[in-house]
Scaffold this active site. Sequence first.
Site, PDB file in Angstrom:
ATOM      1  N   ASP A  37       0.788  -1.051   0.152  1.00  0.00           N
ATOM      2  CA  ASP A  37       0.020   0.110   0.132  1.00  0.00           C
ATOM      3  C   ASP A  37       0.772   1.107  -0.106  1.00  0.00           C
ATOM      4  O   ASP A  37       0.501   2.480   0.626  1.00  0.00           O
ATOM      5  CB  ASP A  37      -1.154   0.011   1.186  1.00  0.00           C
ATOM      6  CG  ASP A  37      -0.346  -0.031   2.473  1.00  0.00           C
ATOM      7  OD1 ASP A  37       1.021  -0.290   2.546  1.00  0.00           O
ATOM      8  OD2 ASP A  37      -1.069   0.056   3.885  1.00  0.00           O
ATOM      9  N   HIS A 230      24.037   3.427 -17.940  1.00  0.00           N
ATOM     10  CA  HIS A 230      23.435   3.761 -17.001  1.00  0.00           C
ATOM     11  C   HIS A 230      23.409   3.082 -15.722  1.00  0.00           C
ATOM     12  O   HIS A 230      22.588   2.358 -15.111  1.00  0.00           O
ATOM     13  CB  HIS A 230      21.706   3.688 -17.452  1.00  0.00           C
ATOM     14  CG  HIS A 230      21.255   4.641 -18.596  1.00  0.00           C
ATOM     15  ND1 HIS A 230      20.186   4.353 -19.285  1.00  0.00           N
ATOM     16  CD2 HIS A 230      21.848   5.788 -18.874  1.00  0.00           C
ATOM     17  CE1 HIS A 230      20.232   5.658 -20.191  1.00  0.00           C
ATOM     18  NE2 HIS A 230      21.145   6.613 -19.734  1.00  0.00           N
ATOM     19  N   ASP A 247      26.801  11.367 -12.925  1.00  0.00           N
ATOM     20  CA  ASP A 247      25.700  12.122 -14.089  1.00  0.00           C
ATOM     21  C   ASP A 247      24.425  12.414 -13.032  1.00  0.00           C
ATOM     22  O   ASP A 247      23.768  11.380 -12.956  1.00  0.00           O
ATOM     23  CB  ASP A 247      25.460  11.154 -15.072  1.00  0.00           C
ATOM     24  CG  ASP A 247      24.439  11.706 -16.282  1.00  0.00           C
ATOM     25  OD1 ASP A 247      23.901  12.727 -15.802  1.00  0.00           O
ATOM     26  OD2 ASP A 247      24.406  11.177 -17.172  1.00  0.00           O
ATOM     27  N   ASP A 258      20.685  18.340 -16.551  1.00  0.00           N
ATOM     28  CA  ASP A 258      21.295  16.873 -16.826  1.00  0.00           C
ATOM     29  C   ASP A 258      22.690  16.999 -17.177  1.00  0.00           C
ATOM     30  O   ASP A 258      23.118  17.419 -18.263  1.00  0.00           O
ATOM     31  CB  ASP A 258      20.683  16.472 -18.147  1.00  0.00           C
ATOM     32  CG  ASP A 258      21.225  15.023 -18.682  1.00  0.00           C
ATOM     33  OD1 ASP A 258      22.025  14.572 -17.772  1.00  0.00           O
ATOM     34  OD2 ASP A 258      20.704  14.410 -19.672  1.00  0.00           O
ATOM     35  N   HIS A 337      27.209   6.388 -28.052  1.00  0.00           N
ATOM     36  CA  HIS A 337      25.732   7.076 -27.941  1.00  0.00           C
ATOM     37  C   HIS A 337      25.624   8.313 -28.525  1.00  0.00           C
ATOM     38  O   HIS A 337      26.866   8.730 -29.169  1.00  0.00           O
ATOM     39  CB  HIS A 337      25.267   7.258 -26.434  1.00  0.00           C
ATOM     40  CG  HIS A 337      26.459   7.882 -25.586  1.00  0.00           C
ATOM     41  ND1 HIS A 337      26.555   9.428 -25.546  1.00  0.00           N
ATOM     42  CD2 HIS A 337      27.074   7.612 -24.613  1.00  0.00           C
ATOM     43  CE1 HIS A 337      27.616   9.750 -24.810  1.00  0.00           C
ATOM     44  NE2 HIS A 337      27.926   8.699 -23.860  1.00  0.00           N
ATOM     45  N   HIS A 341      20.669  15.311 -26.518  1.00  0.00           N
ATOM     46  CA  HIS A 341      19.230  15.304 -26.610  1.00  0.00           C
ATOM     47  C   HIS A 341      18.505  16.589 -26.236  1.00  0.00           C
ATOM     48  O   HIS A 341      19.224  17.409 -25.452  1.00  0.00           O
ATOM     49  CB  HIS A 341      18.906  14.035 -25.787  1.00  0.00           C
ATOM     50  CG  HIS A 341      19.269  14.182 -24.607  1.00  0.00           C
ATOM     51  ND1 HIS A 341      18.610  14.722 -23.496  1.00  0.00           N
ATOM     52  CD2 HIS A 341      20.207  13.396 -23.782  1.00  0.00           C
ATOM     53  CE1 HIS A 341      19.246  14.742 -22.368  1.00  0.00           C
ATOM     54  NE2 HIS A 341      20.403  13.941 -22.566  1.00  0.00           N
ATOM     55  N   HIS A 348      14.863  13.785 -21.089  1.00  0.00           N
ATOM     56  CA  HIS A 348      15.091  13.521 -22.657  1.00  0.00           C
ATOM     57  C   HIS A 348      13.833  14.047 -23.199  1.00  0.00           C
ATOM     58  O   HIS A 348      12.656  13.198 -23.120  1.00  0.00           O
ATOM     59  CB  HIS A 348      15.101  11.893 -22.862  1.00  0.00           C
ATOM     60  CG  HIS A 348      16.501  11.303 -22.200  1.00  0.00           C
ATOM     61  ND1 HIS A 348      16.692  10.022 -22.085  1.00  0.00           N
ATOM     62  CD2 HIS A 348      17.523  11.873 -21.883  1.00  0.00           C
ATOM     63  CE1 HIS A 348      17.731   9.868 -21.743  1.00  0.00           C
ATOM     64  NE2 HIS A 348      18.468  11.028 -21.520  1.00  0.00           N
ATOM     65  N   GLU A 372      26.992  15.967 -25.075  1.00  0.00           N
ATOM     66  CA  GLU A 372      27.725  14.872 -23.711  1.00  0.00           C
ATOM     67  C   GLU A 372      28.565  13.978 -24.509  1.00  0.00           C
ATOM     68  O   GLU A 372      28.446  12.783 -24.480  1.00  0.00           O
ATOM     69  CB  GLU A 372      26.566  14.519 -23.094  1.00  0.00           C
ATOM     70  CG  GLU A 372      25.524  13.928 -23.888  1.00  0.00           C
ATOM     71  CD  GLU A 372      24.446  13.070 -22.885  1.00  0.00           C
ATOM     72  OE1 GLU A 372      24.859  12.324 -21.924  1.00  0.00           O
ATOM     73  OE2 GLU A 372      23.243  13.598 -23.076  1.00  0.00           O
ATOM     74  N   TYR A 376      34.548   5.527 -23.369  1.00  0.00           N
ATOM     75  CA  TYR A 376      34.484   4.411 -22.423  1.00  0.00           C
ATOM     76  C   TYR A 376      35.320   3.278 -22.786  1.00  0.00           C
ATOM     77  O   TYR A 376      35.046   3.015 -24.081  1.00  0.00           O
ATOM     78  CB  TYR A 376      33.033   3.838 -22.214  1.00  0.00           C
ATOM     79  CG  TYR A 376      32.064   5.013 -22.198  1.00  0.00           C
ATOM     80  CD1 TYR A 376      31.725   5.714 -21.023  1.00  0.00           C
ATOM     81  CD2 TYR A 376      31.243   5.461 -23.243  1.00  0.00           C
ATOM     82  CE1 TYR A 376      30.557   6.504 -20.746  1.00  0.00           C
ATOM     83  CE2 TYR A 376      30.351   6.259 -23.181  1.00  0.00           C
ATOM     84  CZ  TYR A 376      30.029   6.888 -22.021  1.00  0.00           C
ATOM     85  OH  TYR A 376      29.094   7.791 -21.818  1.00  0.00           O
ATOM     86  N   ARG A 394      32.865  11.091 -19.368  1.00  0.00           N
ATOM     87  CA  ARG A 394      31.665  11.961 -19.990  1.00  0.00           C
ATOM     88  C   ARG A 394      31.418  13.323 -19.583  1.00  0.00           C
ATOM     89  O   ARG A 394      31.869  13.493 -18.197  1.00  0.00           O
ATOM     90  CB  ARG A 394      30.252  11.208 -19.915  1.00  0.00           C
ATOM     91  CG  ARG A 394      29.441  11.687 -20.496  1.00  0.00           C
ATOM     92  CD  ARG A 394      27.844  10.915 -20.722  1.00  0.00           C
ATOM     93  NE  ARG A 394      27.243  10.715 -19.457  1.00  0.00           N
ATOM     94  CZ  ARG A 394      26.981   9.372 -19.021  1.00  0.00           C
ATOM     95  NH1 ARG A 394      27.747   8.465 -19.568  1.00  0.00           N
ATOM     96  NH2 ARG A 394      26.549   9.088 -17.953  1.00  0.00           N
ATOM     97  N   GLU A 396      28.962  16.391 -19.742  1.00  0.00           N
ATOM     98  CA  GLU A 396      27.947  17.026 -20.071  1.00  0.00           C
ATOM     99  C   GLU A 396      27.329  18.355 -19.538  1.00  0.00           C
ATOM    100  O   GLU A 396      27.500  18.596 -18.553  1.00  0.00           O
ATOM    101  CB  GLU A 396      26.800  16.058 -19.814  1.00  0.00           C
ATOM    102  CG  GLU A 396      25.218  16.273 -20.107  1.00  0.00           C
ATOM    103  CD  GLU A 396      24.397  15.017 -19.761  1.00  0.00           C
ATOM    104  OE1 GLU A 396      24.857  14.294 -18.762  1.00  0.00           O
ATOM    105  OE2 GLU A 396      23.343  14.971 -20.663  1.00  0.00           O
TER     106      GLU A 396
END
Length: 428
Positions: A37, A230, A247, A258, A337, A341, A348, A372, A376, A394, A396
């Site tokens: 609940d 991710h 990130d 972001d 990638h 975006h 996104h 970004e 890697y 990365r 960004e």
Amino acid sequence: MIEEKEYKQRRDILAKQLPKKSVTIFLSSTNKKRSNDTEYPYRQDSNFYYLTGFKEDNAALVFVKKNKSVQTILFVQKKDPTLELWNGIRLGKKEAKKVFDVDKVYVSSSLEKRLEEFLEKKQRILYDFDCDNELLSKIKSLAKRCKIHQDVASFVYKMRLLKSPNEIALIQKALEITKEAHHQVMKMRKSEKYEYQVQAEIEYTFKKNGAYSDAYTTIVASGNNANTLHYIQNDKKLCEGEMILIDAGCEYQYYASDITRTIPVGTKFTKAQKEIYMLVLDVQKKIIQMIRPGVMRSELQTRSEELLCEGMIALGILEGELEELLENKTHKKYYPHGIGHWMGIDVHDQAPYKYDNAQEIPLQKGMVLTIEPALYFHENDTDIPLKYRGIGVRIEDNILVTSKGFKNLSKEIIKEIEDIESYSSEYA
Ligand code: GLY
Ligand code: MN
Ligand code: MN
């Protein structure tokens, strides 16, 4: 702060585009069960919010269009003292009529009955095909007689492509908070701590400053974890000598930020880390400089791939001719990638990248996008020099397209090696 006048303007712009003799329905999002609940914190559906600014559950916005005239109707939850005692105050029908510049306000429990009336003699019904509200199936069956069922989301997504000054101000505010969070963890002593402790510091800073939440689950990826795009497990111990890819961006008044920064666990980058970091940073700056109205996002993508590929050849990571490597997409293994975006109410942002005729939409004043680039290098990848294995970087930022070029909305979040190192050593 976005006022009702602006929401009304958006509804008017949308109403003009809706087909004649149609009924259009937007539903609020529903509460999502967490377990037994307990529920996840409620967040309004992005399209519904864009058109109303209304944060309550069990609501609907309906447009009934004849030939030219359009009626807008808002459905809100009925006042209920018992339920309000448990779950919070509801605006109610009477107050809603004062707050919202719509033609009618009804209680939500009458939605189905009213829809039957609205749908009489209508050929077309429009609704958001992406909306996850169980009422949608009822609405579809109510509208069985309608010959045409059309998705209305794409109309709104197109509108969401260009941000108003008030929307930009909210993104900027989200970024101010996000800046504080990133700077805070640059300064904190991290060695021997855990990734989740860095996450806690970041999210504490978000909440402390009035941000509703993170705009997406915070990524704190140290060492080789940075090579999982991710990664949200955030449970590894931080080791001196490794870097952390962070990130993280807050959502403020329904607007996202972001931001990724990659920083050393200790106070200094190693030589190999610096080489990769400098390459990614240099590419990121060059791509940001390309931004202006008329440029295609795909041009930014292509150029970022060329520059990163060139840089990897120079560092001895890739061998061969630039053109051939690009042609064979060899570099994609290390930069898998996109360059960025759209960003707005959603991190996104669901604004289109192409026109209906499949042509790409060029950058225009008022768009907000992330830039970004990244590299890697997995620790088990024996194709690359040993010194680079386990490094993931990365960087960004969030960029507004202006009439003459761009404004880096996150330019105050530091990213130069010397600045990061001096911030890190300040509190070491
Ligand atoms: N934070 C998700 C992304 O950078 O797209
Ligand atoms: Mn992003
Ligand atoms: Mn990100």
